[in-house]
Each structure stands twice: as structure tokens, then as C-alpha cells.
Write a protein that holds these residues in place. Sequence first.
Motif, PDB file in Angstrom:
ATOM      1  N   HIS A  38      47.356 -11.434  -9.956  1.00  0.00           N
ATOM      2  CA  HIS A  38      48.726 -11.934 -10.054  1.00  0.00           C
ATOM      3  C   HIS A  38      49.658 -10.884 -10.627  1.00  0.00           C
ATOM      4  O   HIS A  38      50.793 -10.729 -10.178  1.00  0.00           O
ATOM      5  N   VAL A  39      49.149 -10.140 -11.622  1.00  0.00           N
ATOM      6  CA  VAL A  39      49.947  -9.054 -12.216  1.00  0.00           C
ATOM      7  C   VAL A  39      50.276  -8.013 -11.146  1.00  0.00           C
ATOM      8  O   VAL A  39      51.407  -7.529 -11.037  1.00  0.00           O
ATOM      9  N   ALA A  40      49.280  -7.688 -10.327  1.00  0.00           N
ATOM     10  CA  ALA A  40      49.490  -6.694  -9.269  1.00  0.00           C
ATOM     11  C   ALA A  40      50.558  -7.167  -8.285  1.00  0.00           C
ATOM     12  O   ALA A  40      51.399  -6.379  -7.833  1.00  0.00           O
ATOM     13  N   ILE A  41      50.509  -8.461  -7.963  1.00  0.00           N
ATOM     14  CA  ILE A  41      51.513  -9.000  -7.049  1.00  0.00           C
ATOM     15  C   ILE A  41      52.906  -8.881  -7.658  1.00  0.00           C
ATOM     16  O   ILE A  41      53.863  -8.408  -7.026  1.00  0.00           O
ATOM     17  N   LEU A  42      53.016  -9.310  -8.915  1.00  0.00           N
ATOM     18  CA  LEU A  42      54.319  -9.250  -9.575  1.00  0.00           C
ATOM     19  C   LEU A  42      54.848  -7.825  -9.633  1.00  0.00           C
ATOM     20  O   LEU A  42      56.026  -7.565  -9.370  1.00  0.00           O
ATOM     21  N   ARG A  43      53.972  -6.906  -9.955  1.00  0.00           N
ATOM     22  CA  ARG A  43      54.414  -5.509 -10.069  1.00  0.00           C
ATOM     23  C   ARG A  43      54.909  -4.973  -8.732  1.00  0.00           C
ATOM     24  O   ARG A  43      55.913  -4.262  -8.666  1.00  0.00           O
ATOM     25  N   ALA A  44      54.178  -5.300  -7.679  1.00  0.00           N
ATOM     26  CA  ALA A  44      54.581  -4.804  -6.353  1.00  0.00           C
ATOM     27  C   ALA A  44      55.947  -5.379  -5.964  1.00  0.00           C
ATOM     28  O   ALA A  44      56.795  -4.672  -5.409  1.00  0.00           O
ATOM     29  N   ILE A  45      56.111  -6.657  -6.257  1.00  0.00           N
ATOM     30  CA  ILE A  45      57.393  -7.286  -5.914  1.00  0.00           C
ATOM     31  C   ILE A  45      58.519  -6.680  -6.747  1.00  0.00           C
ATOM     32  O   ILE A  45      59.596  -6.361  -6.235  1.00  0.00           O
ATOM     33  N   ALA A  86      53.370 -12.659   4.125  1.00  0.00           N
ATOM     34  CA  ALA A  86      54.705 -12.347   4.643  1.00  0.00           C
ATOM     35  C   ALA A  86      55.781 -12.731   3.611  1.00  0.00           C
ATOM     36  O   ALA A  86      56.788 -12.034   3.454  1.00  0.00           O
ATOM     37  N   GLY A  87      55.525 -13.803   2.906  1.00  0.00           N
ATOM     38  CA  GLY A  87      56.475 -14.234   1.878  1.00  0.00           C
ATOM     39  C   GLY A  87      56.590 -13.234   0.749  1.00  0.00           C
ATOM     40  O   GLY A  87      57.694 -12.928   0.267  1.00  0.00           O
ATOM     41  N   ALA A  88      55.440 -12.710   0.321  1.00  0.00           N
ATOM     42  CA  ALA A  88      55.461 -11.723  -0.765  1.00  0.00           C
ATOM     43  C   ALA A  88      56.256 -10.494  -0.346  1.00  0.00           C
ATOM     44  O   ALA A  88      57.035  -9.927  -1.137  1.00  0.00           O
ATOM     45  N   ALA A  89      56.064 -10.079   0.907  1.00  0.00           N
ATOM     46  CA  ALA A  89      56.796  -8.904   1.394  1.00  0.00           C
ATOM     47  C   ALA A  89      58.299  -9.146   1.358  1.00  0.00           C
ATOM     48  O   ALA A  89      59.076  -8.277   0.952  1.00  0.00           O
ATOM     49  N   ARG A  90      58.702 -10.321   1.747  1.00  0.00           N
ATOM     50  CA  ARG A  90      60.143 -10.626   1.757  1.00  0.00           C
ATOM     51  C   ARG A  90      60.702 -10.817   0.366  1.00  0.00           C
ATOM     52  O   ARG A  90      61.827 -10.412   0.080  1.00  0.00           O
ATOM     53  N   ALA A  91      59.884 -11.420  -0.492  1.00  0.00           N
ATOM     54  CA  ALA A  91      60.332 -11.568  -1.878  1.00  0.00           C
ATOM     55  C   ALA A  91      60.586 -10.204  -2.497  1.00  0.00           C
ATOM     56  O   ALA A  91      61.532 -10.016  -3.269  1.00  0.00           O
ATOM     57  N   ALA A  92      59.722  -9.235  -2.151  1.00  0.00           N
ATOM     58  CA  ALA A  92      59.874  -7.892  -2.722  1.00  0.00           C
ATOM     59  C   ALA A  92      61.225  -7.292  -2.357  1.00  0.00           C
ATOM     60  O   ALA A  92      61.809  -6.527  -3.119  1.00  0.00           O
ATOM     61  N   LEU A  93      61.720  -7.639  -1.180  1.00  0.00           N
ATOM     62  CA  LEU A  93      62.982  -7.053  -0.738  1.00  0.00           C
ATOM     63  C   LEU A  93      64.200  -7.849  -1.193  1.00  0.00           C
ATOM     64  O   LEU A  93      65.314  -7.354  -1.130  1.00  0.00           O
ATOM     65  N   ARG A  94      63.965  -9.068  -1.611  1.00  0.00           N
ATOM     66  CA  ARG A  94      65.106  -9.967  -1.781  1.00  0.00           C
ATOM     67  C   ARG A  94      65.281 -10.551  -3.179  1.00  0.00           C
ATOM     68  O   ARG A  94      66.267 -11.228  -3.419  1.00  0.00           O
ATOM     69  N   TRP A  95      64.337 -10.318  -4.096  1.00  0.00           N
ATOM     70  CA  TRP A  95      64.399 -11.020  -5.379  1.00  0.00           C
ATOM     71  C   TRP A  95      65.653 -10.662  -6.167  1.00  0.00           C
ATOM     72  O   TRP A  95      66.184  -9.566  -6.069  1.00  0.00           O
ATOM     73  N   ASP A  96      66.086 -11.597  -6.992  1.00  0.00           N
ATOM     74  CA  ASP A  96      67.155 -11.307  -7.934  1.00  0.00           C
ATOM     75  C   ASP A  96      66.628 -11.587  -9.340  1.00  0.00           C
ATOM     76  O   ASP A  96      65.474 -11.945  -9.520  1.00  0.00           O
ATOM     77  N   GLU A  97      67.471 -11.409 -10.323  1.00  0.00           N
ATOM     78  CA  GLU A  97      67.034 -11.533 -11.721  1.00  0.00           C
ATOM     79  C   GLU A  97      66.375 -12.880 -12.010  1.00  0.00           C
ATOM     80  O   GLU A  97      65.357 -12.963 -12.694  1.00  0.00           O
ATOM     81  N   ARG A 135      59.862  -3.641  -5.565  1.00  0.00           N
ATOM     82  CA  ARG A 135      60.472  -3.813  -4.246  1.00  0.00           C
ATOM     83  C   ARG A 135      59.671  -3.086  -3.142  1.00  0.00           C
ATOM     84  O   ARG A 135      60.232  -2.564  -2.197  1.00  0.00           O
ATOM     85  N   ASP A 136      58.348  -3.084  -3.347  1.00  0.00           N
ATOM     86  CA  ASP A 136      57.464  -2.441  -2.378  1.00  0.00           C
ATOM     87  C   ASP A 136      56.846  -3.542  -1.525  1.00  0.00           C
ATOM     88  O   ASP A 136      55.833  -4.145  -1.880  1.00  0.00           O
ATOM     89  N   ALA A 137      57.441  -3.773  -0.364  1.00  0.00           N
ATOM     90  CA  ALA A 137      57.035  -4.904   0.471  1.00  0.00           C
ATOM     91  C   ALA A 137      55.583  -4.793   0.922  1.00  0.00           C
ATOM     92  O   ALA A 137      54.837  -5.780   0.905  1.00  0.00           O
ATOM     93  N   GLU A 138      55.182  -3.617   1.352  1.00  0.00           N
ATOM     94  CA  GLU A 138      53.811  -3.481   1.854  1.00  0.00           C
ATOM     95  C   GLU A 138      52.778  -3.657   0.756  1.00  0.00           C
ATOM     96  O   GLU A 138      51.723  -4.250   0.971  1.00  0.00           O
ATOM     97  N   ARG A 139      53.097  -3.144  -0.409  1.00  0.00           N
ATOM     98  CA  ARG A 139      52.182  -3.321  -1.541  1.00  0.00           C
ATOM     99  C   ARG A 139      52.099  -4.793  -1.941  1.00  0.00           C
ATOM    100  O   ARG A 139      51.009  -5.299  -2.242  1.00  0.00           O
ATOM    101  N   ALA A 140      53.243  -5.454  -1.916  1.00  0.00           N
ATOM    102  CA  ALA A 140      53.255  -6.883  -2.249  1.00  0.00           C
ATOM    103  C   ALA A 140      52.407  -7.661  -1.252  1.00  0.00           C
ATOM    104  O   ALA A 140      51.628  -8.552  -1.618  1.00  0.00           O
TER     105      ALA A 140
END
Lengths: 248, 248
Positions: free
Chosen positions: B207-214, B117-128, B217-222
Motif C-alpha cells: 500500500h505504501v508503494a502504491i501511495l508513493r507512486a501516485i 487503470a484507476g491507480a494510473a489515473r489517480a496518479a495523474l489527477r490527484w489533488d491535495e 504522479r508516476d502512472a506506470e509505477r502506480a
Amino acid sequence: MSERNERGEAGADAAERRGSAAPDVIASALEDEIARGIYPADSRLPTERELCARFGASRATIREAISKLKHDGIVRSRRGSGVYVARPDNSFRMARAAPTPREQAEIFELRMIVETAGAARAALRWDEDDMTAIGEALEAMRRAAGDRAATVDADTTFHLAIARATGNRYFNDFVRLLETSLRTNVALSYSPADWDEEQFQRNYSEHVAILRAIEARDAERARAAMLIHLGTAADDAGLTEVLSNLRP
Amino acid sequence: MSERNERGEAGADAAERRGSAAPDVIASALEDEIARGIYPADSRLPTERELCARFGASRATIREAISKLKHDGIVRSRRGSGVYVARPDNSFRMARAAPTPREQAEIFELRMIVETAGAARAALRWDEDDMTAIGEALEAMRRAAGDRAATVDADTTFHLAIARATGNRYFNDFVRLLETSLRTNVALSYSPADWDEEQFQRNYSEHVAILRAIEARDAERARAAMLIHLGTAADDAGLTEVLSNLRP
DNA sequence: CGCGCCATGTTGTCTGACAACAACTGTGAG
DNA sequence: CTCACAGTTGTTGTCAGACAACATGGCGCG
């Protein structure tokens, strides 16, 4: 002893000189002042000597209190220098005093993630004892109608019973942590002013729906029912917009 | 000073007499003995006086150590009686010493719920800044190839960076709590025996896949990428079957 | 046998001292 | 004038001893 009592009546800090609770009381007082911004992050607390004078306690007692704050990650000490207020984010510190709407919303978000998943697992894993406990909490809630504090207690007990039914001890622990620290938050989902019968009935119905879904071993229904319940609680707490706007 | 040093060399407890770390060291030693069953639940610890003799420390230092254990809910003291080992389940106590496979699986389950759930939210909310931090942790992981401890550190940093990117402070706190307490657990996802290059590469790729999804900004992929990663880590830790059999 | 008293033991707090640092100030040299 | 070093003062960490507030166990008396 009688000399001690006379000193006890000497001023506003009287309660802070009481026997074995003294380190706890002192730690709480300091924590409160830190939370209120009297000592901002990175600022230095009064020295031990000053705190001894202020609280009328021995240095050992003051150190005990400081030690608690250190353990909670609220302060850090540097030998020879002093005790400093730690930067926020040092530990899992739940909002204790007057959480801001944003803080409340963040807690609700976490609850929605954890407790919806918990309800789903409880639905698949409950046993007789679990169901009895959940049912009893619901019954306690019904009997407590009209008494705000008692309904909050029963509400918490209900959620803890579900967490226990997940059969995952860490799940149980974490929900307990959330629920315990959120007593003020849960209370906030009810209007502090007056008993709201309509709201209670709605809330109670949501709890019945959760119990039924779990009893039926329907994980998805349990998840949905919990989400509805928590979402409604957030709405009742006036957090709808904050919740949807999480993240600056 | 030289007298102190001579005493310091006198026996097996020498390391326990070292300067300002003494209360921590003593608390850890006692906690370890409690975890190993030397002092079972409800049993009484040695008196302060005995512990002073054993650890060669002052009573204040011993009390400091006991205070830490009290604060962690591991022991309770009764004035005039002694210090007793608390029953388990007294607080949110993560498995510290040698978690059982079941305990590990329960922690993984909780992680899967929270961190997906955290990864999904990070995907929508991350900043630089968030993305920079996540990227740097991944880079540190790549550079640490071959060094087990360093890759575990970088792995943890990666997860914490994602939690921070959720923008929810409590989320961040809880994941930190999980990650901090799970250092042994994360380490267990790598074979303690030998460096496993194939496993590292797989892990790094996840880990690379996670970073890329985030980043996308693809929450479901993350969410999916994090689930795959945690599931694989659980498999690597030999927990597949336990995880699927949670609940007696 | 039960209750009360006394002696002993243990934790909680107090006091004073010293150790190990940190911070600040003053002086001398470049 | 600036910088480095030495000395002084201040603060936390630990030590030791004492007393307060409890707890426990044993003994004696009704």
C-alpha cells in the motif's frame, strides 16, 4: 371500476394512477424531479400524505415507490422527520437522463478500460458458441443498416457477446450494466438527426476488425481494435476534448 | 410494550422481530436461504401469510422485505401465484454468500483491470484532498495492525480513496461497488484464523508503494504497484492457479 | 377429451390505527 | 435573558383488515 376510469381521466396525472405499474411510475416521476433539481441534495421530499394526494395512490403504494428510490440510494428516510434526497455518489448510478458531456466522457473512459481488456480476454477464451453469437450480432448490424434503433441494438448485442466470451461472469454482468445504462449514450454516438451512411460503414468496419482480431485469438489486436472503435465512437459523440480534459 | 417483549423472547426468531430493522433482517434471512439452495431457482417462496407467521411480522413488513429481494433481482412475484426465485444472472449480482474460488478469481480479474487503470489515473489527477484521504487511510491501516476487521476497513477505504482520486465519478462508483460487495473477499485475503503479522507487513508495504507512486504522479509505477498488490492478495487467497485457469 | 365455470388461494393496493421517532413551541427556573 | 424541560404536532415504520386483480385446480357438461 367505471368510477376508477373516470378518475383516471381527471388530469395530467392520469397515467400515474394505472394499476400495478403505479409504484414504478411514481418512483420514476420523483426520480426525474430529483434529477432536474426540483428537489436538490439534502432537501426534503413532500410527505407521504402529500404524495398520496398528488398521485392519487394509497400510502402503501407511495411507500413502495419511495422504497425503490431508497434502494437505489437516491433518497434516505428519517423516521419522524421525512424523506430526504441523498447526496450524489451514493451508489452506482449511471447517467439516466440527459448525461452531460462530462458524464458521457467519464462513462466512455470506463468503457475503454473495461471493454478493451474484455476484448483481449475474449480473444483468448472464445468458444464456438461465443464466436457464433458475436458473428450473428455483426450480421444483425449489417442487415440493420438504415435503421438507427436496430443498429444500436445490434451494436449493444455485439459488445455483450464479447463480454460473455471473456468467460468471466462478473465481466459479463458489468458490461451488461454499462451497455444497458448506456443505451442513450450509444445512441448518441450516432447523429439523432439523420442516418449517416458513411459513419455507419466506418463503425461497421471497426466491428469487423474487432471480430477478426478475436477470431484470430490475437489479444493485443483485439484490444487495439476495441480501443479504436470506442475512441472513434467518442469522437463521433463530440467528446474528444472532454475526454482528454477529464478532471477539473 | 411488555406484551411485545414477552413475545420477543418466545423463540429463535426473536431477533427477527426487532423494530425498524425487520425488513432488512427478513430479506437477509431469505436471501441466505436462497443462496444455500433451500429455495432453488424457479421455486416458490412461502406465501406472505406464511412468512408473516414465521417472522411474526405484519404483511407490510414482509412485503417490504420481498420488495428488497425483488429490487436485487433475487426473486420475482406473480400476482395470484406467488413469489419465485429468479434465475441467476439477472443483474449485476456480486458474490455475496461464500463465493467459490472461481467466483473470487473472476472478481479479482475484474479488479485487476479496473483498479490498476484507476491507480494510473489517480496518479495523474490527484489533488491535495485526495492525497490526504489516501494518506489517512494508510495511516488508519497502520494503526489497525493486529485488528483484522479494522485493517480490512482501512484497506477498503484506501482503495476507495484512490478511485475517488481518478476524478471519474463512475470509476469511483464502480470501485465502491466492487469493494463493498467484496468485503468478504477482501477479508478472505487475510487468514480468518489468526492474525498474520508477516502478511500484514507485506500488505502494508504494498500500500505504501502504491501511495508513493501516485504521489510521484508516476502512472506506470502506480499501475504496477497496484497490480503487484492485487496479485499478491489473490495469491494470499489461494487463487493463483484458479486465476490463471479462468475459463473452462 | 376439451372447455368453461366456480371455488379457493395469492399478490397488489387501499384504509385506518398505533408505535416510534423528530421538530417546534411555550413555560418556568436560574 | 437564556436554557432546559414538557407538551403538542407532525412524519415515518409497522400492524390489521378489506377488496381488487390475478392464478390455479377441480368438476361438470358437451
